[in-house]
Motif scaffolding. Structure first.
Motif, PDB file in Angstrom:
ATOM      1  N   SER A 541      39.636 -72.156  86.280  1.00  0.00           N
ATOM      2  CA  SER A 541      38.471 -72.936  86.246  1.00  0.00           C
ATOM      3  C   SER A 541      37.235 -71.765  86.393  1.00  0.00           C
ATOM      4  CB  SER A 541      38.045 -74.090  87.577  1.00  0.00           C
ATOM      5  OG  SER A 541      39.234 -74.963  87.565  1.00  0.00           O
ATOM      6  N   ARG A 542      36.980 -71.111  85.289  1.00  0.00           N
ATOM      7  CA  ARG A 542      35.958 -69.959  85.467  1.00  0.00           C
ATOM      8  C   ARG A 542      34.694 -70.533  84.608  1.00  0.00           C
ATOM      9  NH1 ARG A 542      40.350 -69.433  82.359  1.00  0.00           N
ATOM     10  NH2 ARG A 542      40.100 -69.013  80.039  1.00  0.00           N
ATOM     11  N   GLU A 543      33.620 -69.739  84.972  1.00  0.00           N
ATOM     12  CA  GLU A 543      32.364 -70.116  84.226  1.00  0.00           C
ATOM     13  C   GLU A 543      32.548 -69.643  82.858  1.00  0.00           C
ATOM     14  OE1 GLU A 543      29.754 -71.448  85.433  1.00  0.00           O
ATOM     15  OE2 GLU A 543      30.476 -71.677  87.335  1.00  0.00           O
ATOM     16  N   VAL A 544      32.185 -70.513  82.088  1.00  0.00           N
ATOM     17  CA  VAL A 544      32.328 -70.374  80.627  1.00  0.00           C
ATOM     18  C   VAL A 544      31.033 -70.397  79.891  1.00  0.00           C
ATOM     19  CG1 VAL A 544      34.791 -70.926  80.287  1.00  0.00           C
ATOM     20  CG2 VAL A 544      32.947 -72.626  80.275  1.00  0.00           C
ATOM     21  N   MET A 545      31.091 -69.610  78.785  1.00  0.00           N
ATOM     22  CA  MET A 545      29.711 -69.830  77.811  1.00  0.00           C
ATOM     23  C   MET A 545      29.771 -70.954  76.701  1.00  0.00           C
ATOM     24  SD  MET A 545      28.121 -67.429  79.490  1.00  0.00           S
ATOM     25  CE  MET A 545      26.678 -67.106  78.319  1.00  0.00           C
ATOM     26  N   ILE A 546      28.960 -71.607  76.741  1.00  0.00           N
ATOM     27  CA  ILE A 546      29.087 -72.649  75.703  1.00  0.00           C
ATOM     28  C   ILE A 546      27.893 -72.469  74.641  1.00  0.00           C
ATOM     29  CG2 ILE A 546      29.777 -74.440  77.403  1.00  0.00           C
ATOM     30  CD1 ILE A 546      27.221 -75.695  77.731  1.00  0.00           C
ATOM     31  N   THR A 547      27.876 -72.910  73.564  1.00  0.00           N
ATOM     32  CA  THR A 547      27.079 -73.027  72.467  1.00  0.00           C
ATOM     33  C   THR A 547      25.753 -73.591  72.714  1.00  0.00           C
ATOM     34  OG1 THR A 547      28.884 -72.531  70.919  1.00  0.00           O
ATOM     35  CG2 THR A 547      26.747 -73.048  70.011  1.00  0.00           C
ATOM     36  N   SER A 548      24.591 -73.158  72.729  1.00  0.00           N
ATOM     37  CA  SER A 548      23.353 -73.802  72.748  1.00  0.00           C
ATOM     38  C   SER A 548      22.375 -73.452  71.760  1.00  0.00           C
ATOM     39  CB  SER A 548      22.858 -73.473  74.280  1.00  0.00           C
ATOM     40  OG  SER A 548      22.435 -72.112  74.180  1.00  0.00           O
ATOM     41  N   LEU A 549      21.263 -74.281  71.691  1.00  0.00           N
ATOM     42  CA  LEU A 549      20.413 -74.099  70.836  1.00  0.00           C
ATOM     43  C   LEU A 549      18.899 -73.664  71.400  1.00  0.00           C
ATOM     44  CD1 LEU A 549      19.268 -74.174  67.669  1.00  0.00           C
ATOM     45  CD2 LEU A 549      18.751 -76.498  68.088  1.00  0.00           C
ATOM     46  N   PRO A 550      18.912 -72.410  71.458  1.00  0.00           N
ATOM     47  CA  PRO A 550      17.444 -71.828  72.206  1.00  0.00           C
ATOM     48  C   PRO A 550      16.129 -71.882  71.379  1.00  0.00           C
ATOM     49  CG  PRO A 550      18.375 -69.968  71.391  1.00  0.00           C
ATOM     50  CD  PRO A 550      19.431 -71.078  70.749  1.00  0.00           C
ATOM     51  N   ILE A 551      15.192 -72.164  72.024  1.00  0.00           N
ATOM     52  CA  ILE A 551      14.027 -72.439  71.642  1.00  0.00           C
ATOM     53  C   ILE A 551      12.992 -71.415  72.038  1.00  0.00           C
ATOM     54  CG2 ILE A 551      11.815 -74.291  71.000  1.00  0.00           C
ATOM     55  CD1 ILE A 551      14.065 -76.295  71.177  1.00  0.00           C
ATOM     56  N   ARG A 552      12.338 -70.814  71.365  1.00  0.00           N
ATOM     57  CA  ARG A 552      11.408 -69.596  71.796  1.00  0.00           C
ATOM     58  C   ARG A 552       9.924 -70.041  71.188  1.00  0.00           C
ATOM     59  NH1 ARG A 552      16.015 -66.766  71.113  1.00  0.00           N
ATOM     60  NH2 ARG A 552      16.941 -65.800  72.949  1.00  0.00           N
ATOM     61  N   TYR A 553       8.999 -70.155  72.225  1.00  0.00           N
ATOM     62  CA  TYR A 553       7.691 -70.494  71.500  1.00  0.00           C
ATOM     63  C   TYR A 553       6.771 -69.385  71.135  1.00  0.00           C
ATOM     64  CZ  TYR A 553       8.924 -75.264  73.263  1.00  0.00           C
ATOM     65  OH  TYR A 553       9.668 -76.476  73.377  1.00  0.00           O
ATOM     66  N   ARG A 554       6.153 -69.586  70.085  1.00  0.00           N
ATOM     67  CA  ARG A 554       5.244 -68.506  69.817  1.00  0.00           C
ATOM     68  C   ARG A 554       3.664 -68.882  70.252  1.00  0.00           C
ATOM     69  NH1 ARG A 554       8.538 -68.767  65.026  1.00  0.00           N
ATOM     70  NH2 ARG A 554       7.189 -70.157  63.987  1.00  0.00           N
ATOM     71  N   HIS A 555       3.366 -68.069  71.345  1.00  0.00           N
ATOM     72  CA  HIS A 555       2.125 -68.743  72.144  1.00  0.00           C
ATOM     73  C   HIS A 555       0.963 -68.748  71.288  1.00  0.00           C
ATOM     74  CE1 HIS A 555       3.771 -68.026  76.310  1.00  0.00           C
ATOM     75  NE2 HIS A 555       4.844 -68.445  75.583  1.00  0.00           N
ATOM     76  N   ALA A 556       0.757 -67.800  70.222  1.00  0.00           N
ATOM     77  CA  ALA A 556      -0.337 -67.686  69.581  1.00  0.00           C
ATOM     78  C   ALA A 556      -0.273 -68.862  68.458  1.00  0.00           C
ATOM     79  CB  ALA A 556      -0.376 -66.279  68.545  1.00  0.00           C
ATOM     80  N   GLU A 557       0.559 -69.239  67.814  1.00  0.00           N
ATOM     81  CA  GLU A 557       0.551 -70.310  67.088  1.00  0.00           C
ATOM     82  C   GLU A 557       0.667 -71.714  67.790  1.00  0.00           C
ATOM     83  OE1 GLU A 557       3.668 -70.205  64.254  1.00  0.00           O
ATOM     84  OE2 GLU A 557       3.623 -68.134  63.718  1.00  0.00           O
ATOM     85  N   LEU A 558       1.098 -71.851  68.969  1.00  0.00           N
ATOM     86  CA  LEU A 558       0.712 -72.929  69.930  1.00  0.00           C
ATOM     87  C   LEU A 558      -0.715 -73.187  70.102  1.00  0.00           C
ATOM     88  CD1 LEU A 558       3.915 -73.094  72.352  1.00  0.00           C
ATOM     89  CD2 LEU A 558       3.332 -74.442  70.505  1.00  0.00           C
ATOM     90  N   ALA A 559      -1.377 -71.909  70.517  1.00  0.00           N
ATOM     91  CA  ALA A 559      -2.851 -72.041  71.017  1.00  0.00           C
ATOM     92  C   ALA A 559      -3.443 -72.602  69.578  1.00  0.00           C
ATOM     93  CB  ALA A 559      -3.222 -70.681  71.308  1.00  0.00           C
ATOM     94  N   ALA A 560      -2.969 -72.218  68.299  1.00  0.00           N
ATOM     95  CA  ALA A 560      -4.038 -72.287  67.350  1.00  0.00           C
ATOM     96  C   ALA A 560      -4.121 -73.750  67.150  1.00  0.00           C
ATOM     97  CB  ALA A 560      -3.439 -71.646  66.056  1.00  0.00           C
TER      98      ALA A 560
END
Length: 604
Positions: A541-560
């Protein structure tokens, strides 16, 4: 029902008012999903309107009709005005009553089902609660819609308790039969047999009264203590009866002028062996005394067993000191045997003829006898050191719990498909009465379980071989690639969780700070253990890595566009997971109003 602490349902579908938003329509009217969330929250209100103080001498409460009564009430709610025209929720979203997103599902015999797990309150009588629930189900079952079948016998603790009570009753019957045969063969007198047999129920009755006074209920451990004690409940009574019987026969063999009074012989015969009998009983009780000082989980388990055994043994001593001599006084009058009542019985004479030369030989060759006894003792201790050990023996619970662990990250749809295939094969095993399964977790249960895990309860027919059924289960599980499996029993599984935090009988903990190294070591240990003889269901019962979908925000475009990262994260959460904006009460039912993107948009 009084005594029920919790009832958790898994399976089926929870209805909710769904506002499934279309992204293209949002762009058409220059809206965001947050706008829809705010509008949907305003579609339902239970706010009071107050009251009119005095209308024609009456106080009139104001009742507002602002509750949601159907999906059209939500669809007709206005979001905003676009170019002078009202834009409603129904124009940008599909509003309907539909099933909520599931984190768990259930089935019975390979068919969709709703499984209701009922937990009792502490101190509640399990058998009485089961009878009350059966009475309730008897009322409910005739009212169920056509095609719905109620299976009450998936897992029942009452079966385990009934089996334990049956075992105690069986041991009691066997003990009475053995005592009957032994006494008749050795004493050749039915009256002494009757006196001794009477001591068993009286000792049990006294013991149960003392247990009730000490607030000890009947459970698996106390029943175990009674079972162990039954074999020795008659010891004191047998010793007392045999000595009284022997002294009475010796007294009858004397000439009439030398005979002592009948009651005096019984009194002296009982007192003659009383010190040894009391000391022997006290020593046995002292052996179990340390168990009363156990702490923690061990104390909770073994203290009731030790107390029950000690109480039963002391009760048998009290009976032997009081009831047995009195019964001898009333039942051993007159002749004590046949024509030769002064002689021992046939079996006793045969044993004495064999015992005398054996005793003489043992004394003559005492060095050899003691040496052989020492060797046998050493060999027994050596053999005992090779035995396996466990906290508790494996119970016969009548049900196997099969754990199916799909790779982490497996969707609930795929987990359900895999588990259903296994379930259909388990149903075909000869001797299996029913198979029920839970995958994931119930929506309103505090027991967190990933959707990749399934738990299958396999109930075995009474009288069927557990070993054969277990072998068939293992054969089926061995043929399924890609998933990890374990097999246990319901109570055994929960005890393992309490003891080690895992459902396994043996748990190995690996500590460290490097997660990658911990996973590597756990995998290596798993490989080594799988090759050990006797090891089964080995799972790291070990820690395992699962597939995920990361979202990284581009702050400049959010500010626009005037958004902060928190605003963007909130919109993503509302779009994908959904936002519960309110709860609608309609009679005894409750429906959440949930806003999220339409299924096709969420998965794109």
């Amino acid at each position: 029902v009084p005594g029920v602490a919790q009832a958790v349902a898994i399976g089926g579908e929870l209805p909710e008012y769904q506002v499934n938003v279309n992204q293209e329509r949002l762009r058409l009217y220059d809206l965001t999903i947050t706008d829809v969330v705010e509008a949907a929250g305003g579609a339902h209100s239970t706010a009071s309107g107050g009251y009119l103080v005095n209308v024609d001498n009456f106080e009139i409460p104001i009742r507002q009709q602002s509750r949601v009564t159907g999906s059209e009430d939500i669809a007709n709610s206005v979001i905003k005005y676009h170019e002078g025209v009202a834009v409603t929720i129904g124009q940008v979203a599909d509003v309907r009553l539909g099933p909520a997103l599931k984190r768990g599902t259930a089935s019975e015999g390979g068919n969709p089902a709703v499984i209701l797990s009922i937990q009792k309150s502490p101190g509640t009588n399990t058998l009485a609660l089961t009878d009350n629930l059966d009475a309730l189900f008897d009322q409910i079952e005739p009212t169920l819609p056509a095609g719905i079948v109620l299976n009450r016998d998936v897992v029942r603790q009452s079966h385990f308790i009934d089996r334990a009570v049956h075992n105690v009753t069986k041991v009691l019957g066997e003990a009475i039969l053995i005592v009957l045969v032994v006494l008749v063969l050795f004493l050749m007198n039915l009256r002494t047999t009757l006196i001794t047999l009477t001591a068993i129920p009286i000792s049990l009755a006294v013991g149960l009264l003392m247990m009730d006074a000490m607030k000890l209920g009947l459970n698996v451990m106390t029943l175990g203590g009674l079972t162990v004690a039954i074999g020795v409940l008659v010891d004191d009574a047998i010793i007392d009866v045999e000595n009284v019987f022997r002294r009475l026969k010796q007294n009858r063999a004397m000439v009439e002028s030398d005979r002592r009074p009948f009651t005096e012989v019984i009194f002296d015969a009982s007192n003659e062996i009383r010190p040894a009998m009391v000391f022997a009983t006290v020593i046995i009780v002292m052996v179990f005394l340390p168990l009363l000082f156990l702490q923690g989980l061990e104390g909770r388990f073994f203290q009731p067993l030790a107390l029950t055994y000690m109480i039963s043994i002391l009760a048998s001593l009290v009976v032997a000191l009081t009831v047995v001599p009195a019964m001898c006084r009333f039942l051993l009058k007159g002749k004590l045997g046949g024509t030769h009542e002064d002689r021992d019985g046939f079996l006793v004479r045969v044993l004495k003829r064999g015992y005398e030369p054996a005793l003489r030989s043992a004394i003559q060759f005492r060095a050899w006898v003691l040496g052989a006894a020492g060797l046998v003792t050493a060999a027994a201790l050596l053999l005992a050191s090779t035995f396996g050990t466990s906290f508790l023996p494996s119970f016969n619970e009548g049900t196997f719990t099969v754990f199916l662990l799909a790779p982490p990250g497996t969707s609930i749809v795929e987990s359900d498909r895999l588990a259903t295939e296994v379930e259909k094969q388990l149903v075909e095993i000869d001797g299996v009465r029913s198979v029920s399964r839970r995958t994931g977790r119930a929506e309103r249960d505090e027991h967190a379980e990933p959707v990749s895990n399934s738990e299958v309860e396999v109930t075995v027919d009474a009288g069927r071989s557990r070993v054969e059924v277990r072998d068939e289960i293992d054969r089926i599980l061995a043929s399924i690639p890609g998933i990890t499996t374990m097999v246990g029993q319901p109570i055994e599984h929960r005890l393992s969780h309490v003891l080690s935090g895992t459902p396994a009988a043996v748990a190995i903990n690996v500590f460290g700070e490097d997660l990658s190294e911990l996973r590597r070591v756990a995998k290596a240990i798993e490989g080594e253990l799988q090759s050990l003889p006797g090891a089964r269901d080995v799972n790291a019962s070990r820690e395992v890595m699962i597939t995920s979908l990361p979202i990284r925000y581009r702050h400049a475009e959010l500010a626009a566009v005037g958004l902060s990262p928190a605003d963007a994260a909130e919109q993503v959460r509302e779009a994908i997971y959904g936002e519960v904006v309110d709860t609608v009460n309609q009679g005894v039912r409750q429906y959440d109003i949930v806003v999220r993107l339409a299924a096709a948009d969420r998965e794109s």
